[in-house]
Design a protein around this motif. Structure first.
Motif, PDB file in Angstrom:
ATOM      1  N   ALA A  34     -37.843 -32.736  62.800  1.00  0.00           N
ATOM      2  CA  ALA A  34     -38.487 -33.031  64.077  1.00  0.00           C
ATOM      3  C   ALA A  34     -40.005 -32.950  63.999  1.00  0.00           C
ATOM      4  N   ARG A  64     -42.062 -32.185  72.093  1.00  0.00           N
ATOM      5  CA  ARG A  64     -41.665 -33.297  72.950  1.00  0.00           C
ATOM      6  C   ARG A  64     -40.174 -33.186  73.258  1.00  0.00           C
ATOM      7  N   PRO A  65     -39.741 -33.637  74.441  1.00  0.00           N
ATOM      8  CA  PRO A  65     -38.327 -33.498  74.815  1.00  0.00           C
ATOM      9  C   PRO A  65     -37.353 -34.084  73.796  1.00  0.00           C
ATOM     10  N   ASP A  66     -37.677 -35.223  73.188  1.00  0.00           N
ATOM     11  CA  ASP A  66     -36.746 -35.818  72.234  1.00  0.00           C
ATOM     12  C   ASP A  66     -36.633 -34.978  70.967  1.00  0.00           C
ATOM     13  N   ARG A  67     -37.751 -34.403  70.535  1.00  0.00           N
ATOM     14  CA  ARG A  67     -37.715 -33.561  69.346  1.00  0.00           C
ATOM     15  C   ARG A  67     -37.010 -32.236  69.630  1.00  0.00           C
ATOM     16  N   ALA A 118     -34.637 -31.847  71.793  1.00  0.00           N
ATOM     17  CA  ALA A 118     -33.212 -32.162  71.873  1.00  0.00           C
ATOM     18  C   ALA A 118     -32.593 -32.254  70.482  1.00  0.00           C
ATOM     19  N   GLU A 119     -33.339 -32.793  69.516  1.00  0.00           N
ATOM     20  CA  GLU A 119     -32.834 -32.904  68.151  1.00  0.00           C
ATOM     21  C   GLU A 119     -32.586 -31.519  67.553  1.00  0.00           C
ATOM     22  N   ASP A 132     -29.580 -29.831  69.395  1.00  0.00           N
ATOM     23  CA  ASP A 132     -28.300 -30.422  69.000  1.00  0.00           C
ATOM     24  C   ASP A 132     -27.826 -29.846  67.667  1.00  0.00           C
TER      25      ASP A 132
END
Length: 275
Positions: A168, A236-239, A241-242, A245
């Protein structure tokens, strides 16, 4: 996750207390921070209270009041000093008196205390100015107590976290650290704090205390806590989330929960009363 950042975790600034963006990121979700972060061993609180000459406590970098509420429950009168307005407001809403300021520049207005405590916050304070300010507001024999957690999940959780972090944030110096670290670097960090206290000439020889304990976490509980830790607070939200997960999948493979072995370290000393 470590109680203190690595000293070389970023090229600049050179000292943790200068990393203001990181220091001020924990209030991004103060409610989550207050809900998810663990408290401190009752034995530690009791030992500080017993070693202090009275019940008046100043909590440096009190955050949302997690430690302060424990000292209140132990019979103390607590005043918090917190630079982040978002954290301070939540602490105030829960009944803690808080003044919004950085500890080094906070104005005590002649007030003195029986104990000055810093729970998981002293690395955001200038160590020299902080020790001098603590001595200034402590009564003779009053106690300065600095403490925090060292906590690492088991390898089955730590290693997927480290791998996901490297994916990430591939340019982060934190990616260089091993998935799990020995306790020695944290003991050394607390010894440096003790050295600053000695160097001030205002305290008796510091003592170092250690409390070992454990706590069980479900997948939901650990994924609630992780975003409140240094580094993840600014992802960042996408990172984010990775990372979550990957960690969630690791906990699922353990049956949906795991046991965390905590070590809470403290360095503490009594004020000599020397002007």
């Amino acid at each position: 996750m470590p109680t203190l950042p690595r000293e070389h975790s970023a090229p600049t600034p050179a000292q943790p207390h200068q990393a203001r963006q990181m220091a001020e990121s924990f209030g991004t979700d103060a409610q989550r921070y207050d809900r998810a972060r663990p408290g401190y061993p009752d034995a530690l609180v009791a030992r500080i209270v017993a070693a202090s000459p009275g019940p008046d406590v100043l909590d440096v970098g009190c955050g949302t009041g997690i430690a302060a509420r424990q000292f209140q429950a132990a019979g103390c009168t607590v005043l918090g000093v917190e630079p982040d307005t978002r954290m301070a407001r939540l602490a105030q809403a829960r009944g803690l008196k808080v003044e919004v300021a950085g500890f080094e520049t906070w104005q005590p207005a002649g007030r003195t205390f029986d104990a000055v405590v810093a729970a998981q916050s002293w690395h955001w304070v200038d160590p020299v100015a902080g020790a001098a300010q603590a001595a200034r507001v402590l009564r003779p024999g009053g106690r300065l107590a600095i403490f925090g957690h060292v906590y690492e999940p088991p390898a089955e959780v730590a290693e997927p976290f480290a791998a996901a972090w490297r994916r990430a944030v591939p340019d982060s110096p934190l990616g260089e650290r091993p998935a799990r670290r020995p306790l020695d670097p944290y003991l050394a960090a607390y010894e440096k704090i003790a050295d600053k206290m000695r160097g001030s000439g205002q305290f008796d020889d510091p003592e170092q205390w250690r409390f070992d304990w454990e706590r069980s976490y479900t997948r939901e509980q650990w994924l609630d806590l992780l975003p409140t830790t240094g580094g993840l607070t600014r992802l960042r939200p996408d990172r984010l989330a990775e990372v979550l997960d990957a960690v969630g999948g690791a906990i699922d493979s353990l049956g949906g929960r795991f046991t965390m072995n905590y070590t809470t370290l403290a360095v503490t000393a009594a004020h000599t009363g020397t002007p």
